[in-house]
Design a protein around this motif. Structure first.
Motif, PDB file in Angstrom:
ATOM      1  N   PHE A   1       0.849  -1.191   0.000  1.00 11.53           N
ATOM      2  CA  PHE A   1       0.000   0.000   0.000  1.00 11.53           C
ATOM      3  C   PHE A   1       0.884   1.240   0.000  1.00 11.53           C
ATOM      4  O   PHE A   1       1.903   1.304   0.691  1.00 11.53           O
ATOM      5  N   SER A   2       0.462   2.245  -0.771  1.00  8.08           N
ATOM      6  CA  SER A   2       1.202   3.503  -0.855  1.00  8.08           C
ATOM      7  C   SER A   2       0.254   4.684  -0.780  1.00  8.08           C
ATOM      8  O   SER A   2      -0.890   4.611  -1.249  1.00  8.08           O
ATOM      9  N   TYR A   3       0.733   5.774  -0.168  1.00  8.69           N
ATOM     10  CA  TYR A   3       0.052   7.060  -0.244  1.00  8.69           C
ATOM     11  C   TYR A   3       0.783   7.873  -1.311  1.00  8.69           C
ATOM     12  O   TYR A   3       1.866   8.411  -1.083  1.00  8.69           O
ATOM     13  N   GLY A   4       0.210   7.924  -2.492  1.00  6.43           N
ATOM     14  CA  GLY A   4       0.906   8.566  -3.598  1.00  6.43           C
ATOM     15  C   GLY A   4       2.167   7.801  -3.932  1.00  6.43           C
ATOM     16  O   GLY A   4       2.132   6.591  -4.186  1.00  6.43           O
ATOM     17  N   ASN A   5       3.305   8.486  -3.927  1.00  9.29           N
ATOM     18  CA  ASN A   5       4.584   7.838  -4.216  1.00  9.29           C
ATOM     19  C   ASN A   5       5.269   7.291  -2.969  1.00  9.29           C
ATOM     20  O   ASN A   5       6.353   6.713  -3.064  1.00  9.29           O
ATOM     21  N   ARG A   6       4.636   7.476  -1.807  1.00 10.85           N
ATOM     22  CA  ARG A   6       5.254   7.034  -0.553  1.00 10.85           C
ATOM     23  C   ARG A   6       4.745   5.643  -0.179  1.00 10.85           C
ATOM     24  O   ARG A   6       3.584   5.475   0.177  1.00 10.85           O
ATOM     25  N   GLU A   7       5.625   4.669  -0.289  1.00 15.29           N
ATOM     26  CA  GLU A   7       5.243   3.297   0.029  1.00 15.29           C
ATOM     27  C   GLU A   7       5.183   3.111   1.546  1.00 15.29           C
ATOM     28  O   GLU A   7       6.113   3.441   2.271  1.00 15.29           O
ATOM     29  N   ILE A   8       4.071   2.558   2.033  1.00 18.84           N
ATOM     30  CA  ILE A   8       3.883   2.334   3.465  1.00 18.84           C
ATOM     31  C   ILE A   8       4.048   0.862   3.813  1.00 18.84           C
ATOM     32  O   ILE A   8       4.738   0.513   4.775  1.00 18.84           O
ATOM     33  N   LEU A   9       3.419  -0.011   3.040  1.00 20.02           N
ATOM     34  CA  LEU A   9       3.504  -1.453   3.252  1.00 20.02           C
ATOM     35  C   LEU A   9       3.986  -2.116   1.979  1.00 20.02           C
ATOM     36  O   LEU A   9       3.596  -1.711   0.880  1.00 20.02           O
ATOM     37  N   HIS A  10       4.823  -3.135   2.106  1.00 19.34           N
ATOM     38  CA  HIS A  10       5.258  -3.847   0.902  1.00 19.34           C
ATOM     39  C   HIS A  10       5.417  -5.343   1.166  1.00 19.34           C
ATOM     40  O   HIS A  10       5.995  -5.756   2.165  1.00 19.34           O
TER      41      HIS A  10
ATOM     42  N   VAL B   1       5.324   3.110  11.062  1.00 16.65           N
ATOM     43  CA  VAL B   1       5.774   1.929  10.343  1.00 16.65           C
ATOM     44  C   VAL B   1       4.665   1.294   9.501  1.00 16.65           C
ATOM     45  O   VAL B   1       4.935   0.454   8.653  1.00 16.65           O
ATOM     46  N   GLY B   2       3.406   1.691   9.753  1.00 21.24           N
ATOM     47  CA  GLY B   2       2.307   1.171   8.933  1.00 21.24           C
ATOM     48  C   GLY B   2       1.291   0.323   9.674  1.00 21.24           C
ATOM     49  O   GLY B   2       0.460  -0.329   9.039  1.00 21.24           O
TER      50      GLY B   2
ATOM     51  N   PHE C   1      -4.196  -2.031   9.459  1.00 25.68           N
ATOM     52  CA  PHE C   1      -5.532  -2.267  10.002  1.00 25.68           C
ATOM     53  C   PHE C   1      -6.606  -1.721   9.067  1.00 25.68           C
ATOM     54  O   PHE C   1      -7.647  -2.358   8.862  1.00 25.68           O
ATOM     55  N   ARG C   2      -6.376  -0.548   8.498  1.00 23.96           N
ATOM     56  CA  ARG C   2      -7.365   0.041   7.600  1.00 23.96           C
ATOM     57  C   ARG C   2      -7.536  -0.801   6.337  1.00 23.96           C
ATOM     58  O   ARG C   2      -8.632  -0.886   5.786  1.00 23.96           O
ATOM     59  N   CYS C   3      -6.469  -1.441   5.893  1.00 25.28           N
ATOM     60  CA  CYS C   3      -6.575  -2.339   4.739  1.00 25.28           C
ATOM     61  C   CYS C   3      -7.389  -3.584   5.112  1.00 25.28           C
ATOM     62  O   CYS C   3      -8.270  -4.019   4.353  1.00 25.28           O
ATOM     63  N   ILE C   4      -7.097  -4.172   6.269  1.00 21.34           N
ATOM     64  CA  ILE C   4      -7.825  -5.363   6.708  1.00 21.34           C
ATOM     65  C   ILE C   4      -9.315  -5.061   6.868  1.00 21.34           C
ATOM     66  O   ILE C   4     -10.179  -5.876   6.527  1.00 21.34           O
ATOM     67  N   LEU C   5      -9.622  -3.869   7.372  1.00 18.14           N
ATOM     68  CA  LEU C   5     -11.013  -3.473   7.587  1.00 18.14           C
ATOM     69  C   LEU C   5     -11.731  -3.070   6.300  1.00 18.14           C
ATOM     70  O   LEU C   5     -12.939  -2.859   6.311  1.00 18.14           O
ATOM     71  N   GLY C   6     -10.986  -2.943   5.210  1.00 18.72           N
ATOM     72  CA  GLY C   6     -11.595  -2.540   3.941  1.00 18.72           C
ATOM     73  C   GLY C   6     -11.763  -1.040   3.809  1.00 18.72           C
ATOM     74  O   GLY C   6     -12.431  -0.571   2.884  1.00 18.72           O
ATOM     75  N   LEU C   7     -11.158  -0.262   4.711  1.00 22.81           N
ATOM     76  CA  LEU C   7     -11.249   1.202   4.640  1.00 22.81           C
ATOM     77  C   LEU C   7     -10.272   1.759   3.612  1.00 22.81           C
ATOM     78  O   LEU C   7     -10.537   2.788   2.990  1.00 22.81           O
ATOM     79  N   ASN C   8      -9.117   1.107   3.476  1.00 21.68           N
ATOM     80  CA  ASN C   8      -8.185   1.384   2.377  1.00 21.68           C
ATOM     81  C   ASN C   8      -8.272   0.229   1.392  1.00 21.68           C
ATOM     82  O   ASN C   8      -7.902  -0.891   1.742  1.00 21.68           O
ATOM     83  N   GLN C   9      -8.769   0.454   0.203  1.00 20.84           N
ATOM     84  CA  GLN C   9      -8.936  -0.643  -0.750  1.00 20.84           C
ATOM     85  C   GLN C   9      -8.011  -0.545  -1.956  1.00 20.84           C
ATOM     86  O   GLN C   9      -7.991  -1.448  -2.790  1.00 20.84           O
ATOM     87  N   ARG C  10      -7.203   0.503  -2.028  1.00 17.71           N
ATOM     88  CA  ARG C  10      -6.297   0.642  -3.175  1.00 17.71           C
ATOM     89  C   ARG C  10      -4.947  -0.001  -2.852  1.00 17.71           C
ATOM     90  O   ARG C  10      -3.900   0.611  -2.980  1.00 17.71           O
ATOM     91  N   TYR C  11      -5.003  -1.217  -2.401  1.00 14.99           N
ATOM     92  CA  TYR C  11      -3.787  -1.960  -2.061  1.00 14.99           C
ATOM     93  C   TYR C  11      -3.532  -3.045  -3.092  1.00 14.99           C
ATOM     94  O   TYR C  11      -4.449  -3.457  -3.825  1.00 14.99           O
ATOM     95  N   SER C  12      -2.312  -3.495  -3.149  1.00 21.36           N
ATOM     96  CA  SER C  12      -1.984  -4.657  -3.977  1.00 21.36           C
ATOM     97  C   SER C  12      -1.967  -5.887  -3.084  1.00 21.36           C
ATOM     98  O   SER C  12      -1.812  -5.803  -1.871  1.00 21.36           O
ATOM     99  N   GLY C  13      -2.130  -7.051  -3.694  1.00 20.58           N
ATOM    100  CA  GLY C  13      -2.205  -8.273  -2.922  1.00 20.58           C
ATOM    101  C   GLY C  13      -3.650  -8.620  -2.590  1.00 20.58           C
ATOM    102  O   GLY C  13      -4.591  -8.111  -3.211  1.00 20.58           O
TER     103      GLY C  13
END
Length: 271
Positions: free
Chosen positions: A10-19, A39-40, A45-57
């Motif tokens: 997951f990234s915020y723009g060009n800033r990678e947070i999780l990889h 550190v992310g 947690f927001r990805c697991i909860l479906g609040l951030n959905q623009r993730y890879s994987g």
């Protein structure tokens, strides 16, 4: 498996947070997430909860792809307790818990509904049924946190995510809240919570997940994962992990403080 994360990025723009983050949370397991600020952990947690959905994987909760679930469907699978909660109105504790049981506000004034029964049962499970008709805003921080846990239980999801649930609590309330969380995991719930205290992992967690620079640094039994080297590496503080009571308990102690106490004691002996 309660949660399965596969090659998450997951990234915020060009800033990678999780990889390339991958791990699994078994049913009925309490997982502590450790890692320094930024550190992310909250992003995970927001990805697991479906609040951030623009993730890879891919993320599965109870075998279901989070991206494919509606908000209502996600609420049936996973509940969330945020790090902070600022109440606005003087609702009774029972009403705060009831809000997690359905989309209709009718549950607040229907004394015979099934949701009301579920809310009372949730309060009983965390040991605060006596607070049902007290005002939520008049409770202590620890009591409010237990109410939020009861609300998550009343939501009737099998998995709970907690973002630093004891960050604002005193020592006594921290012990009470963490003990109750551990008991809920023993009863079959899967719980993932973040913390900044490695000792919490030793005392309460079944597994510890350690994040560093957005990647998975370690994951497994706290006694195997949380070592002096790991804590020193991720937090930048030289520590020593010590064993107490026949290795029933382990604690992290900053090495600098140990040596400083030794110097002070030697100085007092000379005087």
């Amino acid at each position: 498996m309660s949660i399965r994360v596969e090659h998450l990025g997951f990234s915020y723009g060009n800033r990678e947070i999780l990889h390339d983050l991958s791990f699994e949370v078994p049913d009925g397991c309490l997982v502590n997430v450790l890692g320094p600020n930024g550190v992310g952990k909250s992003t995970l947690f927001r990805c697991i909860l479906g609040l951030n959905q623009r993730y890879s994987g891919r993320i599965l909760v109870n075998g279901k792809d989070v991206r494919e679930l509606s908000i209502r469907q996600r609420a049936r699978e996973i509940s969330y307790i945020p790090q902070t909660h600022a109440p606005v109105y003087d609702y009774e504790v029972l009403d705060v818990v009831l809000m997690a049981t359905g989309s209709s506000m009718k549950v607040l004034w229907n004394p015979g509904c099934e949701q009301r029964k579920r809310a009372y049962e949730a309060l009983e499970r965390v040991g605060i049924e006596q607070f049902a008709h007290r005002l939520y805003t008049r409770l202590s921080g620890g009591e409010q946190q237990l109410v939020l846990i009861a609300r998550a239980l009343a939501q009737d999801a099998r998995t709970i995510v907690m973002d630093e649930p004891t960050s604002a609590l005193d020592y006594g309330n921290t012990v009470r809240v963490l003990s109750r969380i551990r008991q809920l995991a023993r009863e079959g719930l899967s719980i993932v919570q973040s913390t900044h205290n490695p000792d919490h992992a030793f005392l309460y967690a079944d597994k510890t997940l350690v994040l560093r620079s957005g990647g998975l640094e370690a994951y497994g039994d706290p006694r195997e994962v949380v070592t002096s080297d790991l804590v020193s590496r991720i937090y930048g503080v030289d520590v020593e992990v010590s064993s107490l009571y026949g290795d029933k308990v382990r604690v992290c102690v900053p090495v600098h403080e140990i040596t400083a106490c030794g110097r002070e004691n030697r100085g007092s002996e000379r005087t």
